[in-house]
Design an enzyme around this catalytic site. Structure first.
Site, PDB file in Angstrom:
ATOM      1  N   MET A  26      40.279  47.234  46.036  1.00 54.19           N
ATOM      2  CA  MET A  26      40.573  45.537  46.153  1.00 54.19           C
ATOM      3  C   MET A  26      39.353  44.646  45.917  1.00 54.19           C
ATOM      4  O   MET A  26      39.528  43.865  46.303  1.00 54.19           O
ATOM      5  CB  MET A  26      41.090  45.291  47.327  1.00 54.19           C
ATOM      6  CG  MET A  26      42.923  46.490  47.455  1.00 54.19           C
ATOM      7  SD  MET A  26      43.842  46.350  48.796  1.00 54.19           S
ATOM      8  CE  MET A  26      43.147  46.058  49.975  1.00 54.19           C
ATOM      9  N   GLY A  32      30.093  51.742  50.809  1.00 59.08           N
ATOM     10  CA  GLY A  32      31.233  52.141  50.849  1.00 59.08           C
ATOM     11  C   GLY A  32      31.254  52.572  49.425  1.00 59.08           C
ATOM     12  O   GLY A  32      31.539  54.089  49.122  1.00 59.08           O
ATOM     13  N   HIS A  33      32.097  51.621  48.971  1.00 57.80           N
ATOM     14  CA  HIS A  33      32.688  52.143  47.777  1.00 57.80           C
ATOM     15  C   HIS A  33      31.657  52.192  46.321  1.00 57.80           C
ATOM     16  O   HIS A  33      31.824  53.184  46.035  1.00 57.80           O
ATOM     17  CB  HIS A  33      32.800  50.198  46.959  1.00 57.80           C
ATOM     18  CG  HIS A  33      34.021  49.944  47.425  1.00 57.80           C
ATOM     19  ND1 HIS A  33      33.362  48.642  48.373  1.00 57.80           N
ATOM     20  CD2 HIS A  33      35.543  49.631  47.889  1.00 57.80           C
ATOM     21  CE1 HIS A  33      35.057  48.200  49.038  1.00 57.80           C
ATOM     22  NE2 HIS A  33      35.277  49.000  49.080  1.00 57.80           N
ATOM     23  N   GLN A  57      50.872  45.598  49.546  1.00 55.01           N
ATOM     24  CA  GLN A  57      50.556  46.618  50.641  1.00 55.01           C
ATOM     25  C   GLN A  57      49.595  46.090  51.636  1.00 55.01           C
ATOM     26  O   GLN A  57      49.663  46.360  53.050  1.00 55.01           O
ATOM     27  CB  GLN A  57      49.375  47.192  50.445  1.00 55.01           C
ATOM     28  CG  GLN A  57      47.975  46.800  49.890  1.00 55.01           C
ATOM     29  CD  GLN A  57      47.034  48.129  49.626  1.00 55.01           C
ATOM     30  OE1 GLN A  57      46.718  48.514  48.531  1.00 55.01           O
ATOM     31  NE2 GLN A  57      45.967  48.350  50.337  1.00 55.01           N
ATOM     32  N   ASP A 146      39.454  54.840  55.294  1.00 52.67           N
ATOM     33  CA  ASP A 146      41.305  55.197  55.308  1.00 52.67           C
ATOM     34  C   ASP A 146      42.106  56.210  55.357  1.00 52.67           C
ATOM     35  O   ASP A 146      42.171  57.144  54.530  1.00 52.67           O
ATOM     36  CB  ASP A 146      41.577  54.162  54.207  1.00 52.67           C
ATOM     37  CG  ASP A 146      41.384  53.253  54.044  1.00 52.67           C
ATOM     38  OD1 ASP A 146      41.344  51.748  55.723  1.00 52.67           O
ATOM     39  OD2 ASP A 146      40.321  52.747  53.445  1.00 52.67           O
ATOM     40  N   SER A 181      33.911  48.175  55.568  1.00 51.67           N
ATOM     41  CA  SER A 181      34.921  47.470  55.588  1.00 51.67           C
ATOM     42  C   SER A 181      34.812  46.015  55.049  1.00 51.67           C
ATOM     43  O   SER A 181      34.110  45.187  55.307  1.00 51.67           O
ATOM     44  CB  SER A 181      35.764  47.806  56.568  1.00 51.67           C
ATOM     45  OG  SER A 181      36.497  46.209  56.688  1.00 51.67           O
TER      46      SER A 181
HETATM   47  O1  PAF Z   1      42.009  51.481  49.834  1.00 55.28           O
HETATM   48  C1  PAF Z   1      41.756  50.768  49.270  1.00 55.28           C
HETATM   49  O2  PAF Z   1      40.609  49.791  48.543  1.00 55.28           O
HETATM   50  C2  PAF Z   1      43.777  50.163  49.043  1.00 55.28           C
HETATM   51  O3  PAF Z   1      43.882  50.217  48.904  1.00 55.28           O
HETATM   52  C3  PAF Z   1      43.643  50.901  47.372  1.00 55.28           C
HETATM   53  C4  PAF Z   1      43.654  52.154  47.479  1.00 55.28           C
HETATM   54  C5  PAF Z   1      42.220  50.173  46.135  1.00 55.28           C
HETATM   55  C6  PAF Z   1      44.908  50.835  46.656  1.00 55.28           C
HETATM   56  O4  PAF Z   1      44.831  49.623  47.111  1.00 55.28           O
END
Ligand code: PAF
Length: 277
Positions: A26, A32-33, A57, A146, A181
């Site tokens: 997102m 982390g990403h 979500q 998560d 995060s």
């Molecule tokens: O973990 C996240 O950033 C979100 O839940 C995801 C997997 C990109 C879905 O919108």
């Protein structure tokens, strides 16, 4: 690196790649990403990432509108990681007028985050399923931070026979243990300091387990006591659960356990977890 906004354009470009690792995000990227992107590149050779703040979500009182966004900086970071493709659609591309189909993963969404964020995992499963259909990755990478999301996605992939290998990557932490995060950006300096209590509570329970404690209530109580000592922390839940069914455990047995929690530090809601043993 190509930045693509439409499904049609992405499909055309995708056809030029074979094995493709996928990192759905997102945005407002952190280490982390980037660790997911690096692993994807090392394993698959080619990497796609998505940047999409998924409205379905977020609950009506949650932080969709103010969720941190930093698109140009995110693109720079992904470029440095040699990501090949970035899918960055508008909300109307993913949810056009007359969008009526949602993916509902049952049972594993009843507890923990699912119990306190109604509809959250319906939004996650729907967008991830749609992104998988568009990106058609061979491998998809998600962070252990998560924890319930990883269980929900694995369940969806299994139940719907989606042709993708799901890879779960360990949580990346700051030097003082705070899990990385995007929402950490909301924390004021004294809240940032207080936020270290989550990992402290988890590791204290982990030490109790290592010292022989197997009782679920006792392990929960260890975490609650550590959290209660931090005045800025308001505990939403602490849990000792089966790592795949996510049902609360009276005793930790052979399969181990997921220790997890959601805690509000001021107005910011943080989650974290560790897996036993
Ligand atoms: O973990 C996240 O950033 C979100 O839940 C995801 C997997 C990109 C879905 O919108």
């Amino acid at each position: 690196m190509e930045v693509i906004e439409t499904i049609a354009a992405f499909r055309q470009v995708r056809a030029q790649y074979g094995q493709l690792g996928f990192v759905p995000t997102m945005g407002y990227l952190h280490e982390g990403h980037l660790s997911l992107a690096r692993l994807a590149r090392d394993t698959c050779g080619s990497v796609a990432a998505s940047i999409f703040v998924n409205p379905t979500q977020f609950g009506p009182t949650e932080d969709f509108a103010r969720y941190p966004r930093s698109f140009e900086r995110d693109l720079d970071l992904l470029r440095q990681e040699k990501v090949d493709l970035v899918f960055a659609p508008a909300v109307s591309e993913i949810y056009p007028e007359g969008f009526y189909t949602f993916v509902d993963v049952e049972h594993v969404t009843d507890t923990l985050e699912g119990a306190v964020r109604p509809g959250h995992f319906r939004g996650v499963a729907t967008v991830v399923c749609k992104l998988f259909n568009i990106v058609q990755p061979t491998h998809a990478y998600f962070g252990q931070k998560d924890a319930q999301q990883t269980v929900v996605i694995r369940q969806m992939v299994r139940d719907l026979a989606l042709p993708v290998e799901v890879v779960i990557v360990p949580t990346v932490r700051e030097a003082d243990g705070l899990a990385m995060s995007s929402r950490n950006a909301y924390l004021a300096p004294e809240e940032r300091q207080a936020a270290t209590v989550l990992y402290r509570a988890l590791t204290t329970a982990q030490q109790a387990y290592q010292a022989g404690e197997r009782n679920g209530a006792a392990l929960r109580s260890v975490m609650q006591q550590v959290l209660a000592a931090e005045p800025l922390a308001h505990t939403e839940y602490v849990s000792v659960a089966h790592p795949t069914t996510l049902r609360a455990l009276d005793e930790v047995g052979e399969t181990g356990a997921l220790l997890s929690m959601a805690v509000r530090i001021g107005a910011t809601r943080l989650i974290d977890n560790v897996i036993l043993p």
